[in-house]
Scaffold this active site. Sequence first.
Site, PDB file in Angstrom:
ATOM      1  N   CYS A 188      26.025 -12.088 -10.292  1.00 46.06           N
ATOM      2  CA  CYS A 188      26.533 -12.782  -9.106  1.00 46.06           C
ATOM      3  C   CYS A 188      27.589 -13.828  -9.468  1.00 46.06           C
ATOM      4  O   CYS A 188      28.718 -13.454  -9.775  1.00 46.06           O
ATOM      5  CB  CYS A 188      25.391 -13.364  -8.292  1.00 46.06           C
ATOM      6  SG  CYS A 188      25.894 -13.771  -6.586  1.00 46.06           S
TER       7      CYS A 188
ATOM      8  N   GLU B  95      17.558  -9.177 -10.681  1.00 45.23           N
ATOM      9  CA  GLU B  95      16.336  -9.915 -11.000  1.00 45.23           C
ATOM     10  C   GLU B  95      15.339  -9.916  -9.848  1.00 45.23           C
ATOM     11  O   GLU B  95      14.145 -10.170 -10.074  1.00 45.23           O
ATOM     12  CB  GLU B  95      16.670 -11.351 -11.431  1.00 45.23           C
ATOM     13  CG  GLU B  95      17.003 -12.329 -10.326  1.00 45.23           C
ATOM     14  CD  GLU B  95      18.413 -12.211  -9.763  1.00 45.23           C
ATOM     15  OE1 GLU B  95      18.772 -13.008  -8.868  1.00 45.23           O
ATOM     16  OE2 GLU B  95      19.172 -11.325 -10.235  1.00 45.23           O
TER      17      GLU B  95
ATOM     18  N   HIS C 222      21.906  -8.731  -7.398  1.00 50.87           N
ATOM     19  CA  HIS C 222      20.830  -9.526  -8.007  1.00 50.87           C
ATOM     20  C   HIS C 222      19.709  -8.615  -8.523  1.00 50.87           C
ATOM     21  O   HIS C 222      18.671  -8.471  -7.874  1.00 50.87           O
ATOM     22  CB  HIS C 222      20.277 -10.523  -6.983  1.00 50.87           C
ATOM     23  CG  HIS C 222      21.144 -11.709  -6.772  1.00 50.87           C
ATOM     24  ND1 HIS C 222      21.060 -12.848  -7.535  1.00 50.87           N
ATOM     25  CD2 HIS C 222      22.145 -11.928  -5.877  1.00 50.87           C
ATOM     26  CE1 HIS C 222      21.952 -13.731  -7.124  1.00 50.87           C
ATOM     27  NE2 HIS C 222      22.630 -13.194  -6.123  1.00 50.87           N
TER      28      HIS C 222
END
Length: 244
Positions: free
Chosen positions: A117, A220, A218
């Site tokens: 990001c 994660e 993202h």
Amino acid sequence: MEHENRLGPVIGITAGELVASYGVWKEAASLVPSDYIRSIVGSGGIPVVLSPVAGIAEALIERIDGLMLTGGVDVDAALFGAERHPKAQKPDQVRDRFEIALLDAAVARGLPVLAICRGIHVLNVRRGGTLHQHLPDVVANDEHMPAPGAYGQHRVRIDPASRLSAVIGRSEEAVPTHHHQAVDRIGEGLAASAWADDGIVEALEDPALPFLIAVQWHPEVGDDPSLFDGLIAAAERAGVLGRA
């Protein structure tokens, strides 16, 4: 039977300095979302949070095996020769300088880098690229940031010949997303390797380096650990080569 725990490579994870509150206290704190940390642990790495402190980037890079640039506040528009958009966040110039110094030192030392990001913005700007400062001015949809404080999801098309495709293992992916800025002009030595359906660049890589991959989404907060697995594997390979 208990399995022996193997200590994996040390991965530096960049943090931002924000005001945190607990109880009656409000203090400046170095913060990174725990999902980044859990993702590195889940892929077999040892996470170390890197606070934005001036003058120590090269020393830190000497002590880690891989680097992850995380999401956060918008990059300073002055770094790519633009005026700040009215919708852009107030920049954190200390963090900008710190992460650029980390990136430079990591590349010089041959460490693998995964940028997420904000991280893709730092990389692109460092290489002389520019950013779209507010995507609603560019695309006629809200799929990149559908709601404040929530992740959306959209499809990305991945170049099948890219290193990103080799790491993820496919040429299409549904990804979790939340961003209002994106890559515009691509920086020197970088190649786009994924795109959203509206044409926005969703990933960059440096084909001349063993592992320098940046994604706009993202991972994660998603279910696919392949990028983190790839970072850990690249850090292990770099460590072996460094000891050879």
